[in-house]
Enzyme design. Structure first.
Site, PDB file in Angstrom:
ATOM      1  N   LYS A  81      -3.162  15.475   7.882  1.00  0.00           N
ATOM      2  CA  LYS A  81      -3.325  14.108   7.393  1.00  0.00           C
ATOM      3  C   LYS A  81      -4.197  13.343   8.384  1.00  0.00           C
ATOM      4  CE  LYS A  81      -0.850   9.940   6.103  1.00  0.00           C
ATOM      5  NZ  LYS A  81       0.442   9.321   5.788  1.00  0.00           N
ATOM      6  N   ARG A 108      -1.691   0.905   1.244  1.00  0.00           N
ATOM      7  CA  ARG A 108      -0.922   0.008   2.121  1.00  0.00           C
ATOM      8  C   ARG A 108      -0.709  -1.341   1.453  1.00  0.00           C
ATOM      9  NH1 ARG A 108      -3.938   1.914   7.724  1.00  0.00           N
ATOM     10  NH2 ARG A 108      -3.258   4.087   7.567  1.00  0.00           N
ATOM     11  N   LYS A 148      -3.294   4.164  13.216  1.00  0.00           N
ATOM     12  CA  LYS A 148      -2.379   5.308  13.267  1.00  0.00           C
ATOM     13  C   LYS A 148      -2.998   6.502  13.993  1.00  0.00           C
ATOM     14  CE  LYS A 148       0.210   3.824   9.154  1.00  0.00           C
ATOM     15  NZ  LYS A 148       0.967   4.245   7.938  1.00  0.00           N
ATOM     16  N   LYS A 189      -5.078  15.679   3.375  1.00  0.00           N
ATOM     17  CA  LYS A 189      -5.141  14.298   2.893  1.00  0.00           C
ATOM     18  C   LYS A 189      -5.982  13.441   3.820  1.00  0.00           C
ATOM     19  CE  LYS A 189      -2.087  10.408   2.332  1.00  0.00           C
ATOM     20  NZ  LYS A 189      -0.820   9.847   2.692  1.00  0.00           N
ATOM     21  N   SER A 210      -5.399   6.718  -2.474  1.00  0.00           N
ATOM     22  CA  SER A 210      -5.630   5.421  -3.110  1.00  0.00           C
ATOM     23  C   SER A 210      -7.079   4.951  -3.001  1.00  0.00           C
ATOM     24  CB  SER A 210      -4.694   4.386  -2.482  1.00  0.00           C
ATOM     25  OG  SER A 210      -4.880   4.326  -1.078  1.00  0.00           O
ATOM     26  N   TYR A 258      -3.474   9.642  -8.693  1.00  0.00           N
ATOM     27  CA  TYR A 258      -3.074   8.497  -9.525  1.00  0.00           C
ATOM     28  C   TYR A 258      -3.641   8.647 -10.932  1.00  0.00           C
ATOM     29  CZ  TYR A 258      -1.799   6.837  -4.951  1.00  0.00           C
ATOM     30  OH  TYR A 258      -1.233   6.755  -3.708  1.00  0.00           O
TER      31      TYR A 258
HETATM   32  C1  PBG Z   1       2.583   6.680   4.692  1.00  0.00           C
HETATM   33  C2  PBG Z   1       1.707   7.205   3.620  1.00  0.00           C
HETATM   34  C3  PBG Z   1       0.411   6.774   3.396  1.00  0.00           C
HETATM   35  C4  PBG Z   1      -0.023   7.415   2.245  1.00  0.00           C
HETATM   36  C5  PBG Z   1       1.000   8.247   1.812  1.00  0.00           C
HETATM   37  N1  PBG Z   1       2.070   8.114   2.683  1.00  0.00           N
HETATM   38  C6  PBG Z   1      -0.413   5.751   4.098  1.00  0.00           C
HETATM   39  C7  PBG Z   1      -0.584   5.801   5.540  1.00  0.00           C
HETATM   40  O1  PBG Z   1      -0.405   6.813   6.207  1.00  0.00           O
HETATM   41  O2  PBG Z   1      -0.933   4.740   6.067  1.00  0.00           O
HETATM   42  C8  PBG Z   1      -1.359   7.187   1.616  1.00  0.00           C
HETATM   43  C9  PBG Z   1      -1.504   7.497   0.180  1.00  0.00           C
HETATM   44  C10 PBG Z   1      -2.700   6.892  -0.466  1.00  0.00           C
HETATM   45  O3  PBG Z   1      -3.564   6.271   0.186  1.00  0.00           O
HETATM   46  O4  PBG Z   1      -2.799   7.033  -1.693  1.00  0.00           O
HETATM   47  N2  PBG Z   1       3.332   7.492   5.407  1.00  0.00           N
END
Ligand code: PBG
Length: 334
Positions: A202, A212, A225, A256, A282, A321
């Site tokens: 990730k 978010r 992060k 991801k 997203s 989505y």
């Molecule tokens: C948080 C989490 C995130 C997503 C899935 N789980 C966001 C992040 O790490 O800030 C993102 C999913 C998306 O953007 O569709 N643990």
């Protein structure tokens, strides 16, 4: 691997592109509704059933709305949905207690869906961010994200979700050691059949911004992060993370975001040959929908081409989505 072809005109690559039937026969990769996992946002605070502004067509759902989505998914043949909670800011604390509350919105939705649509697989998210006053996936102390202390809380969260009936746990937190800790705790608690789809690779990505907004973490999050999510410049590291998570007991792995990281998907699939998933996140959805809304691209063609790309890159499935729209397009013969 690639055969050396006899020269033109013996070889004419266009022969197999001449008709739709020949193109179908020669097609190497296909997208099926069975490859899709549908992420949905659930909440019991005001704002449900209102579109997330940066994600056209996506709304937060109440418990009842989530059950309806589960029925819709099952009706369309989508095998799994994935739940993400939106919590009221007043519930968020520094210690994130709501994360392992057996009656938090995620756990209540799991039980409600299992009662009504038991055949649908339910995936969850494991990370503290929806419950964290600091907006981070882990506990924060003096500006530092604590690893081992966070893992203990994530295990409590995992057990509460397993007890509620989750089929697939999705740790998205990127702490070290969490897969082993969860696997051991699940076995000890009699949940040996619950599977783990690890967010192994990730990346610290700006493509999560609309998510978010959807889960209400944008305002809470201080800083970034980057001390726990991956550096977007790396791909050898992704292979190490996947190897580590498999050794710790992950059943499936994820890359991801998706589209900007298809090279990583291919490397992971080639190196390990395990069930490999990508999350079309997203921001990817937001960008695509923005182009559609401007009339710059055709919705269904763009959606299906982007999803097929994941299959070509070696992914067994995609969190997207677009899942219900893709299911409908595929059912209509796309
Ligand atoms: C948080 C989490 C995130 C997503 C899935 N789980 C966001 C992040 O790490 O800030 C993102 C999913 C998306 O953007 O569709 N643990």
């Amino acid at each position: 691997m690639t055969p050396i072809l006899p020269p033109f005109p013996t070889t004419r690559m266009r022969r197999l592109r001449r008709t739709a039937a020949l193109r179908d026969l020669a097609q190497e990769n296909r997208l099926s509704v069975k490859d899709l996992i549908w992420p949905i946002f659930v909440t019991d605070v005001a704002g449900a059933d209102v579109e997330v502004p940066s994600m056209p067509g996506v709304s937060r759902r109440t418990l009842e709305g989530a059950v309806r989505a589960a029925e819709e998914a099952a009706g369309l043949g989508i095998p799994a949905i994935c739940l993400f909670p939106y919590t009221d800011p007043s519930v968020k604390t520094e210690y994130c207690e709501e994360a392992w509350n057996p009656d938090n919105i995620t756990n209540r939705v799991i039980r409600a869906i299992k009662a009504r649509v038991p055949e649908l697989a339910i995936m969850t998210d494991i990370a503290l961010d929806p419950y964290n006053a600091n907006g981070h996936d882990g506990l924060v102390k003096d500006g530092v994200i604590l690893n081992d202390e966070t893992v203990e809380l994530l295990v409590k969260m995992a057990i509460a979700q397993a007890e509620s009936g989750a089929d697939i746990l999705g740790p998205s937190d990127m702490m070290d050691g969490r897969i082993l800790a969860m696997r051991e705790a699940l076995e000890a608690a009699g949940h040996g059949q619950v599977s783990i789809l690890s967010y192994s690779a990730k990346f610290a990505s700006t493509y999560y911004s609309p998510f978010r907004d959807a889960v209400g973490a944008s305002n809470a999050l201080k800083g970034d992060k980057k001390t726990y999510q991956m550096n977007p410049g790396n791909s050898d590291e992704a292979l190490r993370l996947v190897a580590r998570d498999l050794a710790e007991g992950a059943d499936m792995v994820m890359i991801k975001p998706g589209q900007p990281y298809l090279d990583v998907c291919r490397r992971v699939k080639d190196a390990f040959g395990v069930p490999t998933y990508a999350y079309q996140v997203s921001g990817e959805y937001a960008m695509a929908m923005a182009a559609v809304q401007n009339g710059w691209m055709d919705h269904d063609k763009m959606m299906l081409e982007s999803l097929l790309g994941f299959r070509r890159a070696g992914c067994d499935g995609i969190l997207t989505y677009f899942a219900p729209a893709a299911a409908r397009a595929l059912a209509n013969g796309a």
